[in-house]
Motif scaffolding. Structure first.
Motif, PDB file in Angstrom:
ATOM      1  N   ALA A  31       9.297 -15.536  -4.269  1.00  0.00           N
ATOM      2  CA  ALA A  31       8.739 -14.182  -4.347  1.00  0.00           C
ATOM      3  C   ALA A  31       9.236 -13.355  -3.182  1.00  0.00           C
ATOM      4  CB  ALA A  31       7.216 -14.223  -4.341  1.00  0.00           C
ATOM      5  N   TYR A  32       9.649 -12.143  -3.493  1.00  0.00           N
ATOM      6  CA  TYR A  32      10.078 -11.183  -2.471  1.00  0.00           C
ATOM      7  C   TYR A  32       9.409  -9.850  -2.748  1.00  0.00           C
ATOM      8  CZ  TYR A  32      12.822  -7.746   0.060  1.00  0.00           C
ATOM      9  OH  TYR A  32      13.187  -6.705   0.868  1.00  0.00           O
ATOM     10  N   ALA A  33       8.915  -9.204  -1.712  1.00  0.00           N
ATOM     11  CA  ALA A  33       8.266  -7.900  -1.873  1.00  0.00           C
ATOM     12  C   ALA A  33       8.525  -7.047  -0.647  1.00  0.00           C
ATOM     13  CB  ALA A  33       6.764  -8.066  -2.071  1.00  0.00           C
ATOM     14  N   GLU A  34       8.480  -5.748  -0.842  1.00  0.00           N
ATOM     15  CA  GLU A  34       8.556  -4.799   0.258  1.00  0.00           C
ATOM     16  C   GLU A  34       7.631  -3.636  -0.061  1.00  0.00           C
ATOM     17  OE1 GLU A  34      12.474  -2.187  -1.056  1.00  0.00           O
ATOM     18  OE2 GLU A  34      12.754  -3.903   0.287  1.00  0.00           O
ATOM     19  N   GLY A  35       7.066  -3.045   0.973  1.00  0.00           N
ATOM     20  CA  GLY A  35       6.120  -1.963   0.734  1.00  0.00           C
ATOM     21  C   GLY A  35       5.969  -1.068   1.931  1.00  0.00           C
ATOM     22  N   HIS A  36       5.550   0.147   1.661  1.00  0.00           N
ATOM     23  CA  HIS A  36       5.322   1.121   2.735  1.00  0.00           C
ATOM     24  C   HIS A  36       4.224   2.088   2.316  1.00  0.00           C
ATOM     25  CE1 HIS A  36       8.238   3.245   0.082  1.00  0.00           C
ATOM     26  NE2 HIS A  36       7.504   4.303   0.380  1.00  0.00           N
ATOM     27  N   SER A  37       3.610   2.695   3.289  1.00  0.00           N
ATOM     28  CA  SER A  37       2.642   3.764   3.038  1.00  0.00           C
ATOM     29  C   SER A  37       3.235   5.067   3.548  1.00  0.00           C
ATOM     30  CB  SER A  37       1.315   3.473   3.753  1.00  0.00           C
ATOM     31  OG  SER A  37       1.510   3.412   5.156  1.00  0.00           O
ATOM     32  N   THR A  38       2.751   6.180   2.993  1.00  0.00           N
ATOM     33  CA  THR A  38       3.247   7.499   3.370  1.00  0.00           C
ATOM     34  C   THR A  38       2.079   8.391   3.738  1.00  0.00           C
ATOM     35  OG1 THR A  38       5.083   7.257   1.797  1.00  0.00           O
ATOM     36  CG2 THR A  38       4.626   9.474   2.640  1.00  0.00           C
ATOM     37  N   VAL A  39       2.116   8.914   4.956  1.00  0.00           N
ATOM     38  CA  VAL A  39       1.098   9.832   5.449  1.00  0.00           C
ATOM     39  C   VAL A  39       1.796  11.079   5.972  1.00  0.00           C
ATOM     40  CG1 VAL A  39      -0.796  10.176   7.059  1.00  0.00           C
ATOM     41  CG2 VAL A  39      -0.402   7.918   6.078  1.00  0.00           C
ATOM     42  N   ASP A  40       1.475  12.222   5.369  1.00  0.00           N
ATOM     43  CA  ASP A  40       2.094  13.487   5.767  1.00  0.00           C
ATOM     44  C   ASP A  40       3.616  13.392   5.776  1.00  0.00           C
ATOM     45  OD1 ASP A  40      -0.401  14.653   6.091  1.00  0.00           O
ATOM     46  OD2 ASP A  40      -0.532  14.046   8.183  1.00  0.00           O
ATOM     47  N   GLY A  41       4.178  12.707   4.790  1.00  0.00           N
ATOM     48  CA  GLY A  41       5.624  12.605   4.660  1.00  0.00           C
ATOM     49  C   GLY A  41       6.270  11.555   5.541  1.00  0.00           C
ATOM     50  N   VAL A  42       5.502  10.865   6.359  1.00  0.00           N
ATOM     51  CA  VAL A  42       6.043   9.847   7.260  1.00  0.00           C
ATOM     52  C   VAL A  42       5.753   8.465   6.676  1.00  0.00           C
ATOM     53  CG1 VAL A  42       5.983   8.873   9.588  1.00  0.00           C
ATOM     54  CG2 VAL A  42       5.696  11.341   9.252  1.00  0.00           C
ATOM     55  N   GLU A  43       6.804   7.650   6.522  1.00  0.00           N
ATOM     56  CA  GLU A  43       6.661   6.322   5.949  1.00  0.00           C
ATOM     57  C   GLU A  43       6.459   5.274   7.038  1.00  0.00           C
ATOM     58  OE1 GLU A  43       9.854   5.279   3.402  1.00  0.00           O
ATOM     59  OE2 GLU A  43       9.342   6.752   1.840  1.00  0.00           O
ATOM     60  N   SER A  44       5.591   4.318   6.745  1.00  0.00           N
ATOM     61  CA  SER A  44       5.344   3.186   7.640  1.00  0.00           C
ATOM     62  C   SER A  44       5.269   1.915   6.806  1.00  0.00           C
ATOM     63  CB  SER A  44       4.039   3.370   8.410  1.00  0.00           C
ATOM     64  OG  SER A  44       4.076   4.538   9.210  1.00  0.00           O
ATOM     65  N   PRO A  45       5.771   0.798   7.335  1.00  0.00           N
ATOM     66  CA  PRO A  45       5.683  -0.459   6.579  1.00  0.00           C
ATOM     67  C   PRO A  45       4.231  -0.860   6.352  1.00  0.00           C
ATOM     68  CG  PRO A  45       7.197  -0.648   8.439  1.00  0.00           C
ATOM     69  CD  PRO A  45       6.461   0.635   8.621  1.00  0.00           C
ATOM     70  N   LEU A  46       3.963  -1.525   5.237  1.00  0.00           N
ATOM     71  CA  LEU A  46       2.641  -2.067   4.949  1.00  0.00           C
ATOM     72  C   LEU A  46       2.573  -3.488   5.495  1.00  0.00           C
ATOM     73  CD1 LEU A  46       1.728  -1.002   1.292  1.00  0.00           C
ATOM     74  CD2 LEU A  46       0.485  -0.442   3.373  1.00  0.00           C
ATOM     75  N   ASN A  47       1.701  -3.695   6.474  1.00  0.00           N
ATOM     76  CA  ASN A  47       1.610  -5.015   7.094  1.00  0.00           C
ATOM     77  C   ASN A  47       1.006  -6.066   6.172  1.00  0.00           C
ATOM     78  OD1 ASN A  47       2.770  -4.100   9.439  1.00  0.00           O
ATOM     79  ND2 ASN A  47       0.843  -3.836  10.533  1.00  0.00           N
ATOM     80  N   THR A  48       0.345  -5.637   5.105  1.00  0.00           N
ATOM     81  CA  THR A  48      -0.271  -6.604   4.193  1.00  0.00           C
ATOM     82  C   THR A  48       0.737  -7.247   3.247  1.00  0.00           C
ATOM     83  OG1 THR A  48      -0.832  -4.728   2.765  1.00  0.00           O
ATOM     84  CG2 THR A  48      -2.559  -5.552   4.247  1.00  0.00           C
ATOM     85  N   VAL A  49       1.968  -6.736   3.222  1.00  0.00           N
ATOM     86  CA  VAL A  49       3.002  -7.320   2.368  1.00  0.00           C
ATOM     87  C   VAL A  49       3.563  -8.572   3.048  1.00  0.00           C
ATOM     88  CG1 VAL A  49       5.268  -6.956   1.327  1.00  0.00           C
ATOM     89  CG2 VAL A  49       3.580  -5.114   1.319  1.00  0.00           C
ATOM     90  N   GLN A  50       3.628  -9.661   2.311  1.00  0.00           N
ATOM     91  CA  GLN A  50       4.099 -10.932   2.850  1.00  0.00           C
ATOM     92  C   GLN A  50       5.627 -10.971   2.899  1.00  0.00           C
ATOM     93  OE1 GLN A  50       1.893 -13.482   3.850  1.00  0.00           O
ATOM     94  NE2 GLN A  50       0.379 -11.873   3.528  1.00  0.00           N
ATOM     95  N   PRO A  51       6.181 -11.766   3.822  1.00  0.00           N
ATOM     96  CA  PRO A  51       7.641 -11.961   3.817  1.00  0.00           C
ATOM     97  C   PRO A  51       8.078 -12.803   2.626  1.00  0.00           C
ATOM     98  CG  PRO A  51       6.601 -13.419   5.416  1.00  0.00           C
ATOM     99  CD  PRO A  51       5.513 -12.515   4.899  1.00  0.00           C
ATOM    100  N   LEU A  52       9.379 -12.951   2.446  1.00  0.00           N
ATOM    101  CA  LEU A  52       9.899 -13.767   1.351  1.00  0.00           C
ATOM    102  C   LEU A  52       9.364 -15.189   1.476  1.00  0.00           C
ATOM    103  CD1 LEU A  52      13.412 -13.879  -0.166  1.00  0.00           C
ATOM    104  CD2 LEU A  52      12.408 -16.007   0.658  1.00  0.00           C
ATOM    105  N   ARG A  53       8.868 -15.728   0.354  1.00  0.00           N
ATOM    106  CA  ARG A  53       8.307 -17.071   0.347  1.00  0.00           C
ATOM    107  C   ARG A  53       8.827 -17.838  -0.859  1.00  0.00           C
ATOM    108  NH1 ARG A  53       2.053 -16.186   0.406  1.00  0.00           N
ATOM    109  NH2 ARG A  53       2.008 -18.442   0.754  1.00  0.00           N
ATOM    110  N   ALA A  54       8.925 -19.160  -0.687  1.00  0.00           N
ATOM    111  CA  ALA A  54       9.419 -20.021  -1.759  1.00  0.00           C
ATOM    112  C   ALA A  54       8.709 -21.364  -1.678  1.00  0.00           C
ATOM    113  CB  ALA A  54      10.928 -20.212  -1.664  1.00  0.00           C
TER     114      ALA A  54
END
Length: 794
Positions: free
Chosen positions: A665-688
């Motif tokens: 499983a691989y995932a990536e995510g970000h949140s956007t506040v007032d047009g500024v993107e930040s990584p979502l810390n709740t997203v896990q790294p690649l796992r197998a």
């Protein structure tokens, strides 16, 4: 806290919907042999469908060619919301991570093969639970590549930090966690998580795995089926029923189990007994676990804040489940359930002590102890109607329930010469509800429709001595709140040859009504509604190519503490106010995948998803400034987020009794506040994971390899902190286990986790920790550990 009386009017208004349906069989039922009445021992919950009857839809009978058709699925005690237990092929029993060929109920609230639903579902049967012999949900789901359970090492204080105090906080599904994931037992919602100051209450420890018959993990928004919550998915669990033990015509059956685990020096005893007599059947299940702190790989045992070894802890957990079932006639069954679970934790919080100096300050902490207690109790009554030959309604299930839960946390802080401090917080929920669902089948389609209504009284009280400047005790972090949910859904499962089309729609209304008794701030009411559609399709093109797609929407209503978080500290110039215009969080999700098989020995699944979220709720400064010292905080709808990823799963039956399971499983995510993107810390790294399972005669064994990649610094948000966040490295962990059946009654099982004693950090347990922390070792995962259990079946 005792259970309050259920209003009779609520029970009688919709207790038995449409149970007297005409007996003329529809065209859909004419294609199969009618179901025969259940045997006397097959009463109420868990009554099996006849092996010649349909598994409730054409798609449920059309399992992938490589898998035996799912005959005689075990009907859950609440078909509207509970997973079913059922026979599995030898390959399918190899590991909980196997998503292919089982029967799922959570995906559509109806029985369907997991190969016939347009999303990813994991089904964990009772056999899987027994084989894994996990302590808790964190251990049980450790092999799932897109799931995790957060549980930080406790390093809380008396009046400030709550780090680790929530225990197993909740499940993370594809990058979202906490109250954004729905958790249910027998169709009843698990209490919400809540945190305020040093108080933190999790959710996953409210569940006793020994009491479960099955569990399902549903990926993707679950609001169309279950209403509010479940932006990322749902964990739907079903408890044992008499028929789970009363098999092959038995009128008495049960088991007893003893276990030892070195990871927390715990001892476990569990037993279950089932009785059957004519139309009556019953079950009693109980378990006790007594243990200590979960070990990590910290080796500093200092009695102060430099300590990295876990704090000395005593944990005592007790659970009891009782069921009584009565078969009224061939079509109608009643089941009553009572459940109680209590967990006590006593901690000597050495990490909260001040490092000794020659001249300690008056407020230096020289002793800190904590006594925490949580419990959950519920009673429920279910009526189930089932007649596959009926003309209009072939199945209807109604359940009324009451559930009380309470979390108490008390801490005593001994300070040098300053006045000692105590803190006590009591968080309670009183939930009453009704759920009813019916099914109507025609030749090529099945309609499901139902209503869910619940009312939750939520309250919390803070108390103690030496309150913070500007505060008084006792106080409430939010007013007593009556939280009501009412929803209705309609779903159609349509079969066009080898294509299944599943449209569904739900309307949900929610209302939060505060009671300001004992509450110092202002409170506001909030009510709104949401419409959540879902559309899925499965195409069984060939044996080796079966594409599917699903689009779904979800929402989560604001919690009482977000709507009314009124608090003021004039001395320090800040306050918070309620928000009557707070909107629910929304999800818009796509999942596209393909399943297939290569001959009868290889099954595989590939999937990709794109989840978009809006109106995330966040507490922000809405007026004032630090310069004027009149900051006003308010929960508002602020950010948007997007999480996308891809997953692969495969099963290979290498030889008779030997199978291999792989997942990535691989995932990536970000949140956007007032047009500024930040990584979502709740997203896990690649796992197998790679898992092998061997079973032959009285012997069985398994081995698993878990891999997690390094969390990149660019994928971690600092959350406004000036310190760089800690990014744990990659790791590989090997677990081994096996079992031997000594005789038809006794069996012995053992497992070794982290076989090579690898030192590593799980990302979900260190998120938010600074890279320059001097106590990083305190957050390490356990080293090598052994668990052994002896079980007697009778």
């Amino acid at each position: 806290m005792s259970l309050r009386q259920t209003p009779v009017a609520l029970a009688l208004s919709v207790a038995f919907p449409l149970v007297f349906a005409p007996a003329t069989p529809p065209a859909f039922a004419q294609s199969v042999t009618p179901a025969s009445p259940p045997a006397p021992s097959q009463a109420a919950t868990g009554a099996k469908l006849s092996a010649t009857a349909p598994a409730a839809s054409p798609a449920a009978r059309q399992a992938a060619p490589h898998t035996a058709p799912p005959t005689a699925p075990q009907a859950g005690s609440d078909a509207a919301s509970q997973p079913a237990s059922h026979p599995r092929s030898s390959a399918a029993t190899s590991a909980p991570t196997q998503p292919l060929g089982d029967i799922t109920v959570s995906a559509t609230r109806t029985e369907r093969a997991t190969t016939a639903v347009p999303n990813t579902v994991t089904v964990i049967t009772r056999k899987d639970l027994d084989r894994r012999d996990a302590r808790d949900l964190k251990d049980l789901l450790s092999d799932e590549v897109d799931l995790s359970v957060k549980a930080m090492t406790p390093r809380f204080t008396a009046a400030g930090a709550s780090t680790g105090r929530a225990g197993n906080e909740g499940i993370n599904i594809r990058g979202l966690e906490g109250n954004q994931v729905l958790m249910m037992v027998d169709g009843i919602r698990i209490p919400q998580s809540f945190a305020f100051g040093p108080f933190a209450s999790g959710r996953a420890d409210f569940v006793d795995l020994d009491s479960l018959s099955a569990a399902e993990v549903l990926r993707g928004p679950a609001s169309t089926s279950y209403g509010s919550d479940g932006l990322a998915g749902a964990l739907v669990m079903r408890t044992l029923s008499p028929d789970d033990l009363l098999k092959d015509g038995k009128t008495f059956a049960g088991y007893a189990k003893l276990g030892l685990q070195t990871v927390d020096s715990s001892r476990t005893a569990s037993t279950a007994l089932a009785f059957g007599s004519g139309d009556w059947s019953s079950l009693i299940q109980a378990s006790i676990r007594r243990g200590h702190e979960t070990r990590n790989q910290g080796d500093d045992h200092a009695a102060n804040s430099t300590r990295t070894a876990p704090n000395p802890t005593d944990i005592d957990t007790r659970s009891v489940l009782a069921k009584l079932a009565y078969r009224v006639n061939a079509a109608n069954r009643l089941t009553g359930t009572a459940e109680y679970r209590e967990r006590k934790i006593d901690t000597d919080v050495l990490t909260g002590l001040t490092v000794p100096t020659a001249t300690p300050a008056a407020t230096a902490v020289i002793g800190l102890t904590a006594n925490d207690r949580m419990d959950r109790k519920r009673v429920s009554l279910e009526h189930r109607y089932e007649d596959l030959n009926a003309l209009w309604v072939q199945q209807a299930t109604t359940q009324i329930y009451v559930q009380d839960s309470q979390t108490e946390q008390y801490s005593y802080e001994d300070r040098n010469t300053a006045a000692d401090r105590t803190r006590y917080t009591d968080y309670q929920e009183h939930l009453i509800g009704l759920s009813t669902q019916a099914q109507t089948q025609w030749q090529n389609q099945r309609l499901s429709y139902g209503v869910d209504v619940s009312r939750n009284h939520i309250e919390a009280v803070r108390d103690g001595t030496v309150p913070p400047a500007g505060e008084t005790f006792p106080s409430r972090p939010f007013p007593k709140t009556r939280y009501q949910l009412a929803g209705a859904f309609l779903q159609d499962e349509i079969e066009f040859g080898n294509v299944s089309l599943i449209p569904a729609l739900r309307f949900e209304h929610y209302r939060l009504t505060p009671d300001t008794t004992g509450y110092a701030g202002q409170a506001v009411k909030l009510s709104d509604h949401a419409l959540t559609p879902r559309l899925g399709a499965v195409w069984r093109a060939t044996e080796w190519l079966q594409p599917y797609v699903q689009w779904s929407q979800g929402f989560r209503a604001p919690t009482p503490d977000q709507v009314n978080n009124a608090f003021a500290n004039p001395l320090y110039g800040y306050s918070s106010i309620g928000n009557p215009n707070l909107k629910p969080e929304h999800a818009n999700s796509w999942e596209l995948g393909v399943r297939g098989g290569l001959g009868k020995d290889v099954r595989w699944q590939l999937s990709a998803y794109d989840n978009r979220y809006r109106d995330f709720i966040s507490q922000e400064v809405v007026s004032g400034s630090l310069a004027t010292a009149n900051l006003v905080y308010q929960y508002i709808n602020l950010s948007q987020a997007r999480i996308k990823g891809a997953e692969a799963r495969a099963v290979w039956d290498v030889a008779t009794g030997l199978s291999l399971h792989a997942a990535l499983a691989y995932a990536e995510g970000h949140s956007t506040v007032d047009g500024v993107e930040s990584p979502l810390n709740t997203v896990q790294p690649l796992r197998a994971t790679l898992r092998a399972r061997y079973e032959r005669g009285d012997w069985s064994g398994w081995a698993s390899l878990q891999h997690s990649s390094r969390k990149k610094a660019s994928d971690i948000s600092s959350g406004g902190s000036t310190a760089a966040p800690f990014a744990p490295g990659a790791y590989q962990v090997v677990d081994l286990g096996g079992a031997y059946r000594i005789n038809p009654t006794l069996s012995l099982s053992a497992a070794v986790t982290n076989l090579f004693d690898r030192k590593y950090w799980r990302w979900g347990d260190v998120s938010g920790v600074a890279a320059n922390s001097t106590v990083l070792d305190s957050y390490t995962a356990p080293g090598r550990a052994l668990q052994v259990s002896l079980r007697a079946d009778f």
